[in-house]
Scaffold this active site. Structure first.
Site, PDB file in Angstrom:
ATOM      1  N   ASP A 272       0.836  -1.099  -0.005  1.00  0.00           N
ATOM      2  CA  ASP A 272      -0.037   0.039   0.085  1.00  0.00           C
ATOM      3  C   ASP A 272       1.020   1.403  -0.131  1.00  0.00           C
ATOM      4  O   ASP A 272       2.077   1.229  -0.649  1.00  0.00           O
ATOM      5  CB  ASP A 272      -0.921  -0.223   1.042  1.00  0.00           C
ATOM      6  CG  ASP A 272      -1.858  -1.233   0.884  1.00  0.00           C
ATOM      7  OD1 ASP A 272      -2.389  -1.390   0.046  1.00  0.00           O
ATOM      8  OD2 ASP A 272      -1.912  -2.063   1.895  1.00  0.00           O
ATOM      9  N   SER A 273       0.396   2.294   0.931  1.00  0.00           N
ATOM     10  CA  SER A 273       1.339   3.454   0.597  1.00  0.00           C
ATOM     11  C   SER A 273       2.746   3.612   1.002  1.00  0.00           C
ATOM     12  O   SER A 273       3.535   4.502   0.891  1.00  0.00           O
ATOM     13  CB  SER A 273       0.439   4.711   1.459  1.00  0.00           C
ATOM     14  OG  SER A 273      -0.671   4.914   0.615  1.00  0.00           O
ATOM     15  N   THR A 274       3.190   2.572   1.977  1.00  0.00           N
ATOM     16  CA  THR A 274       4.588   2.481   2.312  1.00  0.00           C
ATOM     17  C   THR A 274       5.387   2.419   1.205  1.00  0.00           C
ATOM     18  O   THR A 274       6.809   2.778   1.341  1.00  0.00           O
ATOM     19  CB  THR A 274       4.736   1.343   3.158  1.00  0.00           C
ATOM     20  OG1 THR A 274       4.557   0.090   2.612  1.00  0.00           O
ATOM     21  CG2 THR A 274       3.758   1.185   4.451  1.00  0.00           C
TER      22      THR A 274
ATOM     23  N   LYS B 107       5.484   4.092  -1.195  1.00  0.00           N
ATOM     24  CA  LYS B 107       5.775   5.484  -1.623  1.00  0.00           C
ATOM     25  C   LYS B 107       7.223   6.159  -1.256  1.00  0.00           C
ATOM     26  O   LYS B 107       7.838   6.892  -1.803  1.00  0.00           O
ATOM     27  CB  LYS B 107       4.634   6.513  -1.275  1.00  0.00           C
ATOM     28  CG  LYS B 107       3.350   6.115  -1.892  1.00  0.00           C
ATOM     29  CD  LYS B 107       2.302   6.913  -1.519  1.00  0.00           C
ATOM     30  CE  LYS B 107       0.895   6.398  -2.041  1.00  0.00           C
ATOM     31  NZ  LYS B 107      -0.196   7.167  -1.237  1.00  0.00           N
TER      32      LYS B 107
END
Length: 599
Positions: A396-398, A400
């Site tokens: 998920d957003s980790t 990024k």
């Protein structure tokens, strides 16, 4: 998951069964009877592969985990974070995400599981019924009374050098001599058999059935039954096992012929014909090895006996060579299983002796998940739920964190010029509806910013970067810009920590100022001389928050601590909750103090 196992099993069993049938046909004259039979054991190995737990064989095929040590001093000299010290709690609780919409992902798996379980249950009940029939049959067993037959049986055991407990009995319920039983094994004769057939024919029967016993065919029968239960849906498996049973009989016939003088070969064949014509076709009992069988098999066995010649040493050597080569091909199918079953997607092989298993379940509040903490100075991992700490999940957003690093390294952005203008398309959060730079994008978890970064970096370079740093399964098949959001790219909590360690020490050889930019963008708070860096991530599917991440690092008193928290649930499992849980653990471990009321 079961659908993946069934499909993998279907493909591997088809490949292996077809390969073995082809090899047996091409090298029919280059294989002894025993090696014709042994080739089928390679099929059973292939049938077992999809059902073996990933962590059992991934260890044999997966590279060892990266070294667990990291030098804090080297890291401190390589990276210099700058900027304001105390971002406040709100910095890490801006856990924005997008919901992925998909059809019910488990529907096919549930249907496949139900159908497979129904078929396995029906076949299992039939097998149980056969076993109960055998169990009731044992009550009719009585020892062979004819002293000459009992003596002959013992002589045959000595001839074959059998010391195990196997008993000759008679029963009115069997139609043909057979080897029966696994724990207690019997050679079962039809009632009155010794009065009907000659002593020489009795000797041939005993030698044949005891050859089955010596080859452990009664145990092999159990494995065959198990695989038939697991692969009832695969017709090639049933065909292969039927041929295996014929090869087993031919191997036993050959073993008997090797004990006889050449003039007795024809007598053995005539005895087989006599018994087959005088006895009715045996009832098929699960786990039994009857002396006689179908007319087609009897015909094939007679042809084999008629053409039999003593096996040469050259034939045995060629058989061993062929078996070894085919064995290598079958063993290589573990890699095929990894691709088909996506084993690499599910489990990471973690090897570190410096690991302490912790019970931090009280912090999880009913959520499933794991927590990994690495202490640099102690060179030690503290792990809650070690099993789940190696499960690969969507980052998920980790992700990024690394998207930003790749954008910097490829020159798409720089630390000073990282602005990307908003294209005007409405986003689910007001904070996203404006121009962004790498600092605001990481703080606000702005997905469109990182999609644009990945697009400009390009899929080929992005894949190369992922492989360079060993990011989980490095799978971009979910589509560029979507691969990290409950899609194809997956990584385990342990790997998250190992990557953060390597990022911190710049073990991947990126420019130090690029590492510093990413580190500064991740900075969340500073208290009592301890600095906290981190990134949340939330996986939402069909509006339900099913997965929450918080990963990062704490610098405190000359030490560095790396952590990865992951929680999961049917709903309300998000990065904010994972972050709050992490802060509680870090506080109680004396690593990072609790926030002030004003934070």
């Amino acid at each position: 998951m079961i659908l993946s196992v069934l499909l993998t099993g279907l493909i591997l069993s088809s490949i292996t069964a077809a390969l073995l049938m082809l090899v047996k046909k091409l090298f029919r004259k280059q294989l002894t009877a025993a090696w014709h039979y042994r080739l089928w054991f390679l099929l059973m190995i292939a049938l077992a592969i999809p059902w073996v737990p990933a962590d059992v064989w991934v260890a044999a095929t997966h590279p060892l985990a990266p070294p667990s040590s990291a030098l804090y001093d080297a890291a401190a000299s390589t990276i210099s974070g700058s900027g304001d010290a105390g971002a406040g709690t709100a910095g890490w609780l801006q856990d924005f995400t997008e919901s992925v919409h998909r059809s019910t992902p488990d529907a096919m798996d549930t249907l496949a599981s139900s159908v497979w379980l129904a078929g396995t249950s029906v076949l299992g009940l039939l097998t149980l019924q056969a076993w109960l029939k055998i169990r009731s049959m044992t009550r009719t067993f009585r020892s062979v009374e004819h002293p000459e037959v009992r003596s002959l049986f013992e002589q045959c055991k000595q001839r074959l050098k059998i010391s195990g407990t196997v008993t000759a009995v008679e029963s009115p319920l069997v139609k043909s001599p057979m080897l029966l039983g696994i724990w207690r094994t019997y050679v079962v004769l039809p009632e009155g058999f010794s009065e009907t057939y000659s002593m020489e024919e009795c000797r041939y029967v005993f030698l044949h059935e005891l050859s089955h016993y010596k080859s452990k065919d009664h145990l092999t029968n159990g494995l065959v039954i198990l695989f038939q239960l697991l692969y009832w849906y695969q017709p090639l498996v049933w065909i292969a096992f039927r041929r295996m049973r014929l090869d087993r009989e031919l191997a036993c016939d050959t073993a008997v012929l090797q004990l006889l003088d050449e003039p007795d070969y024809a007598e053995y064949g005539r005895a087989l014909i006599h018994l087959a014509s005088g006895l009715s076709r045996p009832v098929a009992y699960a786990g039994a090895s009857p002396f006689t069988s179908s007319k087609g098999q009897i015909r094939r066995r007679i042809q084999w006996i008629a053409a039999y010649k003593a096996e040469s040493g050259r034939l045995r050597r060629s058989s061993l060579l062929i078996f070894s080569l085919v064995g290598v091909l079958v063993a290589g199918q573990t890699q095929v299983a990894a691709v088909l079953g996506r084993e690499d997607d599910r489990t990471y092989y973690f090897a570190s002796e410096r690991t302490v298993n912790e019970d931090w379940s009280a912090y999880f509040g009913g959520y499933e998940g794991s927590f990994v903490l690495y202490d640099t100075q102690a060179d030690k991992y503290l792990i809650h739920n070690r099993e789940q700490s190696t499960w690969r999940i969507s980052p998920d957003s980790t992700y990024k964190i690394y998207s930003a690093l790749f954008g910097l390294d490829s020159g798409v952005i720089t630390g000073e010029h990282s602005d990307i203008p908003w294209n005007g398309e409405p986003s689910p959060y007001e904070a996203w509806n404006q121009d962004q730079n790498v600092y605001t994008a990481i703080k606000g978890s702005v997905s469109w910013y990182f999609r644009e970064l990945d697009r400009q970096v390009g899929e080929d370079r992005l894949r190369a970067y992922l492989k360079r740093i060993g990011y989980g399964n490095t799978d971009l098949s979910g589509g560029l810009g979507r691969h990290w959001l409950e899609s194809s790219l997956k990584i385990s909590p342990v790997e998250q920590v190992q990557l953060l360690k390597a990022l911190y020490t710049n073990g991947f050889g990126f420019q130090p100022d690029h590492i510093g930019t990413v580190k500064e963008a991740m900075k969340l708070a500073e208290r009592d001389g301890a600095r906290l860096y981190g990134k949340t991530g939330t996986g939402a599917v069909n509006g339900r928050e099913i997965s929450g991440w918080f990963v990062g690092c704490v610098e405190s008193r000359g030490n560095a601590y790396f952590f990865a928290a992951h929680i999961q649930n049917k709903d309300h499992a998000n990065g904010s909750t994972a972050a709050e849980m992490t802060l509680s653990i870090l506080k109680d471990q004396g690593i990072f103090p609790a926030p002030e009321a004003s934070d």
